[in-house]
Design a protein around this motif. Structure first.
Motif, PDB file in Angstrom:
ATOM      1  N   ASP A 202      46.873  46.804  41.917  1.00 56.35           N
ATOM      2  CA  ASP A 202      47.053  45.416  42.339  1.00 56.35           C
ATOM      3  C   ASP A 202      48.328  44.825  41.748  1.00 56.35           C
ATOM      4  O   ASP A 202      48.921  43.907  42.329  1.00 56.35           O
ATOM      5  N   SER A 203      48.792  45.354  40.612  1.00 60.94           N
ATOM      6  CA  SER A 203      50.050  44.866  40.026  1.00 60.94           C
ATOM      7  C   SER A 203      51.239  45.177  40.924  1.00 60.94           C
ATOM      8  O   SER A 203      52.206  44.409  40.973  1.00 60.94           O
ATOM      9  N   GLU A 204      51.178  46.290  41.647  1.00 60.24           N
ATOM     10  CA  GLU A 204      52.268  46.617  42.570  1.00 60.24           C
ATOM     11  C   GLU A 204      52.289  45.627  43.730  1.00 60.24           C
ATOM     12  O   GLU A 204      53.363  45.166  44.144  1.00 60.24           O
ATOM     13  N   VAL A 205      51.120  45.304  44.259  1.00 58.33           N
ATOM     14  CA  VAL A 205      51.056  44.288  45.319  1.00 58.33           C
ATOM     15  C   VAL A 205      51.551  42.943  44.777  1.00 58.33           C
ATOM     16  O   VAL A 205      52.311  42.230  45.428  1.00 58.33           O
ATOM     17  N   ALA A 206      51.127  42.603  43.564  1.00 58.62           N
ATOM     18  CA  ALA A 206      51.532  41.337  42.948  1.00 58.62           C
ATOM     19  C   ALA A 206      53.035  41.285  42.715  1.00 58.62           C
ATOM     20  O   ALA A 206      53.638  40.210  42.800  1.00 58.62           O
TER      21      ALA A 206
ATOM     22  N   GLY B 130      50.135  37.915  33.864  1.00 60.46           N
ATOM     23  CA  GLY B 130      49.285  38.921  33.249  1.00 60.46           C
ATOM     24  C   GLY B 130      49.186  40.231  33.990  1.00 60.46           C
ATOM     25  O   GLY B 130      48.427  41.122  33.582  1.00 60.46           O
ATOM     26  N   TYR B 131      49.938  40.401  35.099  1.00 64.38           N
ATOM     27  CA  TYR B 131      49.952  41.686  35.786  1.00 64.38           C
ATOM     28  C   TYR B 131      50.873  42.659  35.048  1.00 64.38           C
ATOM     29  O   TYR B 131      51.655  42.272  34.174  1.00 64.38           O
ATOM     30  N   ASP B 132      50.798  43.924  35.421  1.00 66.77           N
ATOM     31  CA  ASP B 132      51.619  44.962  34.803  1.00 66.77           C
ATOM     32  C   ASP B 132      53.046  44.858  35.337  1.00 66.77           C
ATOM     33  O   ASP B 132      53.277  45.012  36.539  1.00 66.77           O
ATOM     34  N   VAL B 133      54.010  44.605  34.458  1.00 63.49           N
ATOM     35  CA  VAL B 133      55.400  44.430  34.883  1.00 63.49           C
ATOM     36  C   VAL B 133      56.004  45.733  35.386  1.00 63.49           C
ATOM     37  O   VAL B 133      57.061  45.720  36.038  1.00 63.49           O
TER      38      VAL B 133
ATOM     39  N   PRO C 156      44.528  46.623  33.215  1.00 60.83           N
ATOM     40  CA  PRO C 156      43.594  47.339  34.098  1.00 60.83           C
ATOM     41  C   PRO C 156      43.671  46.813  35.537  1.00 60.83           C
ATOM     42  O   PRO C 156      44.016  45.656  35.782  1.00 60.83           O
ATOM     43  N   THR C 157      43.344  47.676  36.464  1.00 58.27           N
ATOM     44  CA  THR C 157      43.305  47.317  37.879  1.00 58.27           C
ATOM     45  C   THR C 157      41.892  46.884  38.253  1.00 58.27           C
ATOM     46  O   THR C 157      40.913  47.528  37.837  1.00 58.27           O
ATOM     47  N   ALA C 158      41.755  45.828  39.012  1.00 57.17           N
ATOM     48  CA  ALA C 158      40.430  45.353  39.441  1.00 57.17           C
ATOM     49  C   ALA C 158      39.869  46.265  40.524  1.00 57.17           C
ATOM     50  O   ALA C 158      40.614  46.760  41.380  1.00 57.17           O
ATOM     51  N   VAL C 159      38.567  46.485  40.504  1.00 57.28           N
ATOM     52  CA  VAL C 159      37.952  47.330  41.525  1.00 57.28           C
ATOM     53  C   VAL C 159      38.154  46.731  42.926  1.00 57.28           C
ATOM     54  O   VAL C 159      38.183  47.455  43.919  1.00 57.28           O
ATOM     55  N   GLU C 160      38.293  45.429  42.996  1.00 60.13           N
ATOM     56  CA  GLU C 160      38.483  44.785  44.301  1.00 60.13           C
ATOM     57  C   GLU C 160      39.689  45.359  45.025  1.00 60.13           C
ATOM     58  O   GLU C 160      39.697  45.464  46.264  1.00 60.13           O
ATOM     59  N   PHE C 161      40.707  45.744  44.275  1.00 62.28           N
ATOM     60  CA  PHE C 161      41.913  46.303  44.896  1.00 62.28           C
ATOM     61  C   PHE C 161      41.581  47.544  45.725  1.00 62.28           C
ATOM     62  O   PHE C 161      42.078  47.705  46.848  1.00 62.28           O
ATOM     63  N   TYR C 162      40.723  48.419  45.214  1.00 58.51           N
ATOM     64  CA  TYR C 162      40.398  49.652  45.929  1.00 58.51           C
ATOM     65  C   TYR C 162      39.578  49.370  47.180  1.00 58.51           C
ATOM     66  O   TYR C 162      39.748  50.032  48.214  1.00 58.51           O
ATOM     67  N   PHE C 163      38.721  48.371  47.115  1.00 55.52           N
ATOM     68  CA  PHE C 163      37.943  48.002  48.304  1.00 55.52           C
ATOM     69  C   PHE C 163      38.846  47.330  49.354  1.00 55.52           C
ATOM     70  O   PHE C 163      38.663  47.535  50.555  1.00 55.52           O
ATOM     71  N   ILE C 164      39.802  46.550  48.877  1.00 55.13           N
ATOM     72  CA  ILE C 164      40.736  45.895  49.796  1.00 55.13           C
ATOM     73  C   ILE C 164      41.631  46.925  50.480  1.00 55.13           C
ATOM     74  O   ILE C 164      41.969  46.789  51.665  1.00 55.13           O
ATOM     75  N   LYS C 165      42.001  47.984  49.770  1.00 50.85           N
ATOM     76  CA  LYS C 165      42.765  49.059  50.410  1.00 50.85           C
ATOM     77  C   LYS C 165      41.976  49.654  51.572  1.00 50.85           C
ATOM     78  O   LYS C 165      42.523  49.938  52.639  1.00 50.85           O
ATOM     79  N   ALA C 166      40.668  49.837  51.367  1.00 50.06           N
ATOM     80  CA  ALA C 166      39.824  50.373  52.434  1.00 50.06           C
ATOM     81  C   ALA C 166      39.787  49.413  53.627  1.00 50.06           C
ATOM     82  O   ALA C 166      39.867  49.837  54.794  1.00 50.06           O
TER      83      ALA C 166
END
Length: 572
Positions: free
Chosen positions: A192-196, A281-284, A335-345
């Protein structure tokens, strides 16, 4: 950021570009005549502009100029019957810079054109994910006092992020705070940090008013390039080779000035976006990592794809600048939120298209569910649940969903690189319960989800659907009336309120709510007609009748004013 491709049919992004280029040709009296849903395009001939203006003269000269055509193209046949594509007259682009109010006005015009388009995504969990991310980034921008993030009143940007069903990797900013994300960008991201990082970059474009500044800097030379791109986008439906030539021919005249400005804007958006990303707070590392992977995957370099057909020129210098900024930030684990993986689907589902595409996608999800990485497994099982749900295999969908939930719970232990935070799980569970006739359970799940995510559209819709299935129309209308008061410009709530009134057999208020929906869609005659029906239906109390009458007069005045602005005949 964009990987430009020419297809046999104009994509939604190409149609957005055509509308946006029309805006760039001038800055007053907007009214788009280009229909976003029009896919029956022939090979374009002349492009004209309504009215007698500098924009008309500039575009006319640009299209007729031999410099606007590629030298590699054959001479244009003279015996072809060629249609005229009419673009709106927006005045002289040499005037003052675009105001924030005008930016929003033009952005809303573009959105009215593209929301009905089949490539516009109406997936609500995906919409929630993107807009929750933008709210988090914008909060960080406000704390950092960046750009116009802290503007108040009419000067404030009301950001809205939407998804486009397209497998290409792209994101783009429109006037007024509207930002589009291709589903292909989401599915290609690894966190999700990459999307952010991409969203922060696009937010930087908006806050620094790059589009308004670019419109203000247009000259006759850049008009030629823009005209060439309009022709190319419209030509793509019938003759991709000619379309590419038109784009290259138009850009060849003015690309140097345009590219120089674009690179300056990109560097500024990179700087602002990085500050926002770090403060939120996302991964730079998301930004340089994603751009490096994109560069390797597409081969976009300084001397690669012609610069004008790239909305975001990607250079080695930009990536090096991002890496230098990262080195100055203390390392931290995000950490990456699990929501990111469901949103990819869900994004994969949105772009799957045909039945055969769904079959291929099922194989993709099945393969993901068998990989070692927990995130891949969650995406796979959740995707299999979505496919089973769509095919009506509800028990199977529940089984897959439970496997996805078990993985989410197991991987969310302390110290895990994944954080359990998922709206998509709960919305899918509510929908499956409703499909099995477990209406009370569906309502309970949706209410809990809405309590956890009070700004969620998906949870709100799931709750309303359950309430209407249970016949609780009073509860549904009460909640929807409150939402329409707090969010009066949201078409979704007015449409659902009309349904709720219809189920409650409240005829006048059903037509009133439907009229408000049509008004927001820009369908003034239909909106006025619905309010007239509401007024004449009978059954409304004094307060409701007064409200309907006042709103009818207001809409009639707005419609007359719009017709006058467009120079059209005003009905009696």
């Amino acid at each position: 950021m964009q990987v430009q491709k020419i297809t046999t049919n104009p994509t939604l992004f190409q149609r957005i570009l055509a509308i946006q280029v029309a805006l760039a040709l001038g800055l007053s009296g907007a009214g788009s005549a280009y229909a976003a849903g029009n896919t029956n395009l022939a090979l374009p001939g002349d492009v004209s502009v309504q009215g007698d203006s500098a924009a008309l003269q500039n575009l006319g000269r640009a299209v007729q100029s031999p410099d606007a055509r590629s030298s590699n193209l054959p001479a244009r046949p003279q015996n072809l019957s060629q249609p005229n594509y009419v673009l709106p007259d927006m005045g002289d682009p040499g005037g003052g810079s675009l105001s924030r109010l005008d930016e929003r006005k033009y952005g809303e015009q573009i959105m009215r054109e593209i929301r009905p388009d089949p490539d516009y995504s109406n997936d609500l969990p995906l919409y929630d994910f993107l807009n929750q991310m933008e709210r988090r980034l914008l909060q960080a921008a406000k704390k950092q006092q960046l750009g116009g993030a802290n503007e108040q009143g009419s000067g404030a940007y009301n950001f809205e992020i939407f998804a486009v069903k397209d497998t290409s990797i792209n994101a783009f900013a429109l006037p007024g705070g509207f930002i589009g994300f291709h589903t292909g960008l989401i599915t290609s991201a690894e966190s999700d940090s990459e999307v952010a990082s991409v969203m922060g970059h696009e937010t930087g474009h908006v806050l620094q008013r790059h589009l308004a500044r670019q419109m203000d800097q247009q000259t006759t030379n850049t008009m030629i390039a823009l005209a060439g791109f309009v022709l190319g986008a419209l030509a793509a439906s019938r003759n991709p080779s000619a379309a590419a030539g038109l784009m290259q021919g138009g850009q060849a005249v003015a690309v140097n000035n345009q590219l120089s400005y674009s690179r300056d804007a990109e560097r500024e958006a990179d700087r602002i976006g990085f500050q926002i990303l770090s403060a939120s707070g996302y991964d730079v590392n998301g930004a340089p990592g994603f751009f490096q992977r994109l560069q390797k995957a597409t081969g976009i370099m300084d001397n690669g794809v012609p610069a004008y057909v790239r909305t975001h020129p990607l250079t080695t210098d930009r990536i090096a600048d991002m890496q230098d900024r990262v080195r100055n930030i203390p390392p931290r684990t995000v950490p990456t939120a699990v929501e990111f993986y469901f949103i990819k689907a869900r994004a994969r589902m949105e772009q799957s298209g045909t039945t055969s595409g769904m079959y291929d996608l099922k194989n993709v999800f099945d393969g993901l569910s068998k990989q070692a990485a927990a995130g891949k497994q969650m995406e796979g099982f959740y995707g299999l649940a979505l496919i089973a749900q769509k095919q009506g295999h509800i028990d199977q969908a529940e089984s897959y969903l439970q496997q996805a939930r078990n993985l989410a719970n197991a991987t969310s232990a302390p110290g895990s690189p994944i954080v359990r935070q998922s709206l998509s799980l709960e919305v899918a569970a509510s929908e499956l319960a409703l499909a099995k006739g477990k209406n009370e359970e569906a309502l309970r799940i949706a209410q809990n989800a809405l309590q956890a995510y009070p700004q969620s559209y998906a949870a709100g819709v799931a709750m309303i659907k359950a309430e209407l299935k249970l016949g609780r129309t009073n509860d549904a209308t009460t909640w929807l009336k409150a939402r329409t008061r707090s969010q009066p410009n949201e078409i979704l709530w007015w449409g659902l309120l009309s349904q709720a009134y219809d189920q409650a057999k409240n005829v006048p208020m059903r037509h009133y709510a439907l009229g408000e929906k049509y008004a927001l869609e820009g369908s003034w005659p239909s909106a006025i007609e619905q309010l007239k029906i509401a007024r004449e239906a009978g059954g409304a109390d004094f307060y409701q009748s007064s409200m309907i009458d006042a709103r009818l007069r207001e809409l009639q005045k707005q419609y007359r004013d719009e017709l006058k602005d467009q120079g059209k005949k005003v009905p009696n």
